[in-house]
Design a protein around this motif. Structure first.
Motif, PDB file in Angstrom:
ATOM      1  N   ALA A   1       0.832  -1.205   0.000  1.00 30.37           N
ATOM      2  CA  ALA A   1       0.000   0.000   0.000  1.00 30.37           C
ATOM      3  C   ALA A   1       0.864   1.251   0.000  1.00 30.37           C
ATOM      4  O   ALA A   1       0.581   2.220  -0.697  1.00 30.37           O
ATOM      5  CB  ALA A   1      -0.933  -0.002   1.203  1.00 30.37           C
ATOM      6  N   GLN A   2       1.940   1.221   0.784  1.00 31.86           N
ATOM      7  CA  GLN A   2       2.839   2.366   0.842  1.00 31.86           C
ATOM      8  C   GLN A   2       3.531   2.561  -0.505  1.00 31.86           C
ATOM      9  O   GLN A   2       3.634   3.678  -1.000  1.00 31.86           O
ATOM     10  CB  GLN A   2       3.872   2.179   1.945  1.00 31.86           C
ATOM     11  CG  GLN A   2       4.774   3.381   2.139  1.00 31.86           C
ATOM     12  CD  GLN A   2       5.765   3.164   3.266  1.00 31.86           C
ATOM     13  OE1 GLN A   2       5.993   2.060   3.723  1.00 31.86           O
ATOM     14  NE2 GLN A   2       6.378   4.241   3.695  1.00 31.86           N
ATOM     15  N   ALA A   3       4.003   1.489  -1.118  1.00 31.20           N
ATOM     16  CA  ALA A   3       4.663   1.582  -2.414  1.00 31.20           C
ATOM     17  C   ALA A   3       3.701   2.056  -3.480  1.00 31.20           C
ATOM     18  O   ALA A   3       4.049   2.845  -4.354  1.00 31.20           O
ATOM     19  CB  ALA A   3       5.261   0.232  -2.799  1.00 31.20           C
ATOM     20  N   ALA A   4       2.471   1.581  -3.420  1.00 30.93           N
ATOM     21  CA  ALA A   4       1.482   1.955  -4.425  1.00 30.93           C
ATOM     22  C   ALA A   4       1.116   3.425  -4.321  1.00 30.93           C
ATOM     23  O   ALA A   4       0.736   4.044  -5.307  1.00 30.93           O
ATOM     24  CB  ALA A   4       0.243   1.094  -4.274  1.00 30.93           C
ATOM     25  N   SER A   5       1.203   4.001  -3.112  1.00 25.42           N
ATOM     26  CA  SER A   5       0.820   5.387  -2.941  1.00 25.42           C
ATOM     27  C   SER A   5       1.994   6.349  -3.099  1.00 25.42           C
ATOM     28  O   SER A   5       1.818   7.547  -2.949  1.00 25.42           O
ATOM     29  CB  SER A   5       0.186   5.579  -1.567  1.00 25.42           C
ATOM     30  OG  SER A   5       1.152   5.385  -0.550  1.00 25.42           O
ATOM     31  N   ALA A   6       3.169   5.847  -3.395  1.00 21.17           N
ATOM     32  CA  ALA A   6       4.334   6.710  -3.556  1.00 21.17           C
ATOM     33  C   ALA A   6       4.113   7.680  -4.705  1.00 21.17           C
ATOM     34  O   ALA A   6       3.626   7.306  -5.766  1.00 21.17           O
ATOM     35  CB  ALA A   6       5.578   5.875  -3.802  1.00 21.17           C
ATOM     36  N   GLN A   7       4.466   8.921  -4.480  1.00 19.16           N
ATOM     37  CA  GLN A   7       4.358   9.939  -5.511  1.00 19.16           C
ATOM     38  C   GLN A   7       5.750  10.378  -5.925  1.00 19.16           C
ATOM     39  O   GLN A   7       6.632  10.541  -5.081  1.00 19.16           O
ATOM     40  CB  GLN A   7       3.582  11.147  -4.997  1.00 19.16           C
ATOM     41  CG  GLN A   7       2.129  10.858  -4.705  1.00 19.16           C
ATOM     42  CD  GLN A   7       1.405  12.113  -4.257  1.00 19.16           C
ATOM     43  OE1 GLN A   7       1.935  12.926  -3.516  1.00 19.16           O
ATOM     44  NE2 GLN A   7       0.177  12.273  -4.729  1.00 19.16           N
ATOM     45  N   VAL A   8       5.914  10.565  -7.207  1.00 16.74           N
ATOM     46  CA  VAL A   8       7.185  11.038  -7.741  1.00 16.74           C
ATOM     47  C   VAL A   8       6.955  12.421  -8.331  1.00 16.74           C
ATOM     48  O   VAL A   8       6.005  12.633  -9.098  1.00 16.74           O
ATOM     49  CB  VAL A   8       7.740  10.064  -8.810  1.00 16.74           C
ATOM     50  CG1 VAL A   8       8.982  10.632  -9.462  1.00 16.74           C
ATOM     51  CG2 VAL A   8       8.038   8.716  -8.167  1.00 16.74           C
TER      52      VAL A   8
END
Length: 143
Positions: free
Chosen positions: A19-26
């Motif tokens: 979930a944390q990886a999926a919500s990462a913003q670049v």
């Protein structure tokens, strides 16, 4: 019973990590003095894939790329360009071999990308949005 609790704990940690990886913003960043206010994912991808060497503001683009192993790089290329790491590598191999373009300068860490962009008015890079500060300007966010 102990195995069941261990598996449940492992599953919970795995789901939270995903979930944390999926919500990462670049964030695609430029020098804070750049006249560029925003750009599209297609414009950013064109710069980082050698299709153009000019920012939408007309400035020469000096792109800074993160290493292949960096998660922000994978997110950037998959979301902005629709390409996997292998496809990006193949694109640059073809362009380099044909002499049509030179790959972006690879910079070792996000902190180094930010420092490079802050020091160069024509630089463009991408880092995790959480690492952005006032030394650079965000022109695009991909997630």
């Amino acid at each position: 019973m102990k195995l069941k609790h261990t598996l449940q704990a492992f599953a919970t940690v795995a789901l939270l990590t995903l979930a944390q990886a999926a919500s990462a913003q670049v964030a695609v960043i430029v020098n804070h003095k750049s006249p560029l206010a925003s750009m599209t994912p297609e414009q950013a991808a064109a710069i980082f894939l050698g299709k153009t060497s000019t920012l939408p503001s007309g400035q020469t683009a000096v792109p800074a790329d993160l290493p292949e192993s960096d998660k922000a790089r994978e997110i950037f290329y998959s979301k902005a360009a629709g390409k996997s790491p292998a496809q990006v590598k193949a694109t640059w191999a073809r362009l380099t071999f044909s002499g049509k373009a030179t790959p972006p300068k690879e910079v070792p860490t996000a902190a180094d990308v930010k420092k490079h962009v802050a020091a160069n008015p024509d630089a463009i890079g991408y880092i995790e949005k959480s690492a952005v500060d006032s030394t650079v300007k965000v022109v695009l966010t991909v997630e």
